[in-house]
Design an enzyme around this catalytic site. Structure first.
Site, PDB file in Angstrom:
ATOM      1  CD  GLU A 125       7.166  -6.201 -15.005  1.00 19.82           C
ATOM      2  OE1 GLU A 125       8.343  -6.102 -14.632  1.00 19.82           O
ATOM      3  OE2 GLU A 125       6.517  -7.263 -14.978  1.00 19.82           O
ATOM      4  N   PRO A 168       0.801  -1.224   0.000  1.00 20.80           N
ATOM      5  CG  PRO A 168      -0.992  -1.605   1.478  1.00 20.80           C
ATOM      6  CD  PRO A 168       0.314  -2.192   1.029  1.00 20.80           C
TER       7      PRO A 168
END
Length: 383
Positions: free
Chosen positions: A364, A127
């Protein structure tokens, strides 16, 4: 290991036929059902797609980076959700084991990953730690022959199907930043591990992301990837560097599809008494899209070949990820424009691909992270 030319072409042709004959016809169904049919997954296993990057000695195809990218050019010509079915096995889930795993870990996990018997996910993002990967807060504290793991991982691809996770966790809470982070191979069935429900997403229906929660999960000390703590961040960065070339190739596969569909539509659709492809402003959009696809494809193949030759391509892989993910977004936008109203409705699939490709600029490593990596490496080279 590079394949001989004939074998490589046979493999690429097989995947191309699979995409054209089996995947593209069911794109709408997968999107509507938010699921890839089980029989398609089995066909992917039979084709060896789950193990294309796993070395031959462990049951995979052992493709080099160029060959993997050539296959991803083909897989990108359909909904990216299909590629996601095996993507974590090919890339971020397995490559930490390939690069830094002990021999017993390779022997235990890689054959099952390559066959698709085991789905493995990459549990890094949290988070409050995504782009800032070194700030992760999940802890793995040594307790005798075990580590006790606590924390939450967020947006983990294939988590709801995973049998195991490549987990990044902080083994030394007193050491801030990257040095206190270690990597683990964690079986899914350990008590204390739970999976959240799949998130509703903008695109790529059929590919799922979930939270993974560790609540005093006791994992055997043997799950530590490699033989030393504190190397997890290096593992993660090397895995992501390789994964950026893989994703860049997927981006250019989607771009190829969009250019092809846009060109065919422009040749057939008539306005003002003639095909819209005769209009110079439409031609400009087609030309710009073709140019960016060609440039991105060339970048990916160049960087992949350099990596296969043993060169350090940290900068080049980020260049590819940045350019290709941004380019396919522009190409998708032009495709909607060329198709006009037809591009905005679901019939042609253009609006679906427009939504699908948006994530490429985020996962990514975001475009902004790629810019930072590229610039830092440039300055380091001259410093």
């Amino acid at each position: 290991m590079a394949l001989d030319a004939e074998t490589r072409e046979q493999l690429i042709s097989s995947v191309r036929r699979f995409v054209d004959e089996r995947l593209r016809p069911i794109e709408d169904k997968v999107s509507e059902d938010d699921a890839v049919p089980a029989e398609i997954v089995e066909e992917m296993k039979e084709l060896g797609l789950f193990g294309i990057s796993v070395p031959v000695e462990y049951g995979g195809l052992g493709l080099n980076m160029e060959e993997e990218c050539l296959l991803m050019f083909e897989m990108g010509r359909t909904s990216p959700a299909f590629r996601s079915v095996f993507g974590t096995n090919v890339g971020i889930g397995s490559q930490g084991i390939v690069m830094h795993g002990r021999e017993d870990q390779k022997t235990e996990w890689l054959p099952k990953i390559a066959s698709g018997e085991v789905i493995i996910s990459f549990a890094l993002t949290e988070p409050e730690a995504g782009s800032d990967a070194a700030a992760l807060k999940t802890t793995a504290i040594r307790d005798g022959d075990h580590y006790v793991v606590n924390g939450t991982k967020r947006f983990i691809t294939n988590a709801n199907k995973a049998h195991a996770f490549t987990l990044l966790a902080r083994t030394d809470p007193k050491t801030p930043g990257a040095k206190g982070v270690s990597a683990f191979i964690v079986p899914r069935d350990i008590p204390g591990i739970s999976i959240g429900k799949p998130e509703k997403k903008m695109g790529q229906q059929g590919a799922h992301i979930c939270d993974v929660i560790f609540d005093n999960a006791r994992i055997p000390a043997s799950c530590l990837l490699g033989d030393k703590e504190g190397r997890g961040f290096v593992t993660a960065m090397q895995v992501l560097e390789r994964g950026r070339l893989h994703i860049s190739a997927v981006c250019m596969g989607v771009a190829d599809r969009l250019v092809e569909d846009s060109t065919k539509y422009a040749a057939e659709r008539k306005q003002f008494g003639a095909p819209i492809g005769n209009l110079q402003l439409v031609q400009a959009m087609l030309a710009d899209s073709k140019m960016e696809h060609y440039a991105g494809r060339c970048m990916v193949l160049d960087a992949a070949r350099r990596r296969d030759a043993g060169e350090d391509v940290a900068t080049e892989s980020s260049c590819c990820k940045l350019f290709c993910s941004e380019a396919v977004g522009r190409i998708a936008d032009r495709a909607v424009q060329v198709h006009g109203g037809a591009g905005y409705v679901a019939d042609y699939g253009i609006e679906r691909l427009y939504r699908d490709v948006r994530i490429f600029r985020i996962y990514e490593g975001t475009s902004q992270v790629q810019q930072v990596i590229i610039a830092r490496n440039m300055l380091k080279d001259v410093g």
